[in-house]
Motif scaffolding. Structure first.
Motif, short mmCIF file in Angstrom:
data_model
loop_
_atom_site.label_atom_id
_atom_site.label_comp_id
_atom_site.label_asym_id
_atom_site.label_seq_id
_atom_site.Cartn_x
_atom_site.Cartn_y
_atom_site.Cartn_z
N ILE A 68 19.29 6.37 10.87
CA ILE A 68 19.47 7.81 10.70
C ILE A 68 18.17 8.44 10.21
O ILE A 68 17.71 9.45 10.75
N VAL A 69 17.55 7.84 9.20
CA VAL A 69 16.30 8.37 8.67
C VAL A 69 15.23 8.37 9.75
O VAL A 69 14.48 9.34 9.90
N SER A 70 15.14 7.29 10.53
CA SER A 70 14.16 7.23 11.61
C SER A 70 14.38 8.35 12.62
O SER A 70 13.43 9.00 13.06
N ALA A 71 15.64 8.62 12.95
CA ALA A 71 15.95 9.72 13.87
C ALA A 71 15.60 11.07 13.25
O ALA A 71 15.09 11.96 13.93
N MET A 72 15.86 11.22 11.95
CA MET A 72 15.53 12.47 11.25
C MET A 72 14.02 12.71 11.24
O MET A 72 13.57 13.84 11.21
N MET A 73 13.26 11.62 11.26
CA MET A 73 11.80 11.72 11.19
C MET A 73 11.16 11.67 12.57
O MET A 73 9.99 11.29 12.71
N GLY A 74 11.92 12.02 13.58
CA GLY A 74 11.37 12.11 14.93
C GLY A 74 11.05 10.78 15.57
O GLY A 74 10.18 10.70 16.44
N GLY A 75 11.73 9.73 15.15
CA GLY A 75 11.52 8.42 15.76
C GLY A 75 10.59 7.50 15.00
O GLY A 75 10.41 6.35 15.38
N PHE A 76 9.98 7.99 13.90
CA PHE A 76 9.16 7.13 13.05
C PHE A 76 10.07 6.05 12.46
O PHE A 76 11.04 6.36 11.78
N VAL A 77 9.77 4.79 12.77
CA VAL A 77 10.67 3.70 12.39
C VAL A 77 10.44 3.28 10.94
O VAL A 77 9.33 2.90 10.56
N LEU A 78 11.50 3.35 10.16
CA LEU A 78 11.49 2.86 8.79
C LEU A 78 12.09 1.47 8.78
O LEU A 78 13.11 1.23 9.44
N THR A 79 11.47 0.54 8.05
CA THR A 79 11.98 -0.83 8.01
C THR A 79 12.60 -1.19 6.68
O THR A 79 13.24 -2.23 6.55
N GLU A 80 12.41 -0.34 5.68
CA GLU A 80 13.04 -0.56 4.39
C GLU A 80 13.42 0.78 3.78
O GLU A 80 12.83 1.80 4.09
N MET A 81 14.42 0.74 2.92
CA MET A 81 14.91 1.97 2.31
C MET A 81 14.05 2.30 1.10
O MET A 81 14.39 1.98 -0.04
N ASP A 82 12.91 2.95 1.36
CA ASP A 82 12.00 3.33 0.30
C ASP A 82 12.38 4.71 -0.23
O ASP A 82 13.43 5.25 0.11
N GLU A 83 11.52 5.28 -1.07
CA GLU A 83 11.83 6.58 -1.68
C GLU A 83 11.96 7.68 -0.62
O GLU A 83 12.79 8.58 -0.74
N MET A 84 11.14 7.62 0.44
CA MET A 84 11.23 8.62 1.50
C MET A 84 12.58 8.51 2.21
O MET A 84 13.22 9.51 2.50
N GLY A 85 13.02 7.29 2.47
CA GLY A 85 14.30 7.08 3.12
C GLY A 85 15.46 7.55 2.26
O GLY A 85 16.39 8.21 2.73
N LYS A 86 15.40 7.24 0.97
CA LYS A 86 16.44 7.69 0.04
C LYS A 86 16.48 9.21 -0.04
O LYS A 86 17.55 9.81 -0.07
N SER A 87 15.31 9.82 -0.05
CA SER A 87 15.23 11.27 -0.10
C SER A 87 15.84 11.89 1.16
O SER A 87 16.58 12.88 1.09
N ALA A 88 15.56 11.31 2.32
CA ALA A 88 16.09 11.84 3.58
C ALA A 88 17.61 11.70 3.63
O ALA A 88 18.31 12.65 4.02
N ILE A 89 18.14 10.56 3.23
CA ILE A 89 19.61 10.37 3.23
C ILE A 89 20.25 11.29 2.21
O ILE A 89 21.32 11.86 2.46
N SER A 90 19.61 11.49 1.07
CA SER A 90 20.12 12.43 0.07
C SER A 90 20.16 13.84 0.64
O SER A 90 21.12 14.59 0.44
N GLU A 91 19.10 14.22 1.35
CA GLU A 91 19.05 15.56 1.93
C GLU A 91 20.12 15.74 3.01
O GLU A 91 20.75 16.80 3.10
N LEU A 92 20.35 14.72 3.81
CA LEU A 92 21.43 14.79 4.81
C LEU A 92 22.77 15.01 4.11
O LEU A 92 23.56 15.86 4.52
N SER A 93 23.02 14.27 3.04
CA SER A 93 24.25 14.43 2.26
C SER A 93 24.34 15.81 1.65
O SER A 93 25.42 16.41 1.60
N ASN A 94 23.22 16.33 1.18
CA ASN A 94 23.18 17.67 0.60
C ASN A 94 23.51 18.73 1.65
O ASN A 94 24.26 19.67 1.38
N MET A 95 22.95 18.59 2.85
CA MET A 95 23.23 19.54 3.93
C MET A 95 24.71 19.52 4.30
O MET A 95 25.33 20.58 4.46
N ILE A 96 25.27 18.32 4.42
CA ILE A 96 26.69 18.19 4.76
C ILE A 96 27.55 18.82 3.67
O ILE A 96 28.46 19.60 3.94
#
Length: 153
Positions: A68-96
């Motif tokens: 999901i985070v990779s798709a949110m970032m335009g296809g940039f592939v994330l391989t671990e759930m780092d702070e950027m990934g956590k922030s993106a998933i948090s923002e998706l939850s916030n939007m919902i």
């Protein structure tokens, strides 16, 4: 638990996911289940107060969160759930959650939501006991499943 609360979250999640990652999720069966975080999952909790009190927890496997985070970032592939990934998933939850609270407001229910909080496994195991939640899964083709778990009274 208030079943009528889950529909605005479901409607919002479908809309936000379609906008953010261009995938139309399919809706699974509504059910009640015990929730308890585990090491292969990401859990984001959003508190709710006002007409309804409680929380909504978004649960997904780490590999699904990374897709999901990779798709949110335009296809940039994330391989671990780092702070950027956590922030993106948090923002998706916030939007919902924000959209869902707007839907609830239009139905005459005044609610406030808290900022999303990633539930860390170490803290969850110490402080959380399994709780029953009204749960509905959203399945995204090629990505996986996002569970919306509502514990509202």
């Amino acid at each position: 638990m208030k079943a009528e609360v889950i529909n605005p979250f479901l409607e919002s999640a479908r809309s936000v996911i379609e906008q953010v990652i261009q995938i139309s999720p399919s809706v699974g069966s509504l059910g009640v289940k015990n929730i308890m975080p585990s090491c292969d999952q990401v859990w984001v909790q959003v508190g709710m107060s006002g007409h309804f009190t409680g929380m909504v927890v978004f649960g997904l496997q780490v590999k699904v969160a990374l897709k999901i985070v990779s798709a949110m970032m335009g296809g940039f592939v994330l391989t671990e759930m780092d702070e950027m990934g956590k922030s993106a998933i948090s923002e998706l939850s916030n939007m919902i959650s924000g959209n869902a609270s707007t839907i609830l407001s239009s139905q005459g229910y005044v609610v406030d939501i808290t900022p999303p909080q990633i539930i860390e496994l170490e803290l969850a195991n110490k402080d959380m006991i399994p709780r029953k939640a009204l749960c509905i899964p959203l399945t995204m083709d090629g990505i996986g499943e996002l569970d919306i778990q509502v514990m509202i009274s």
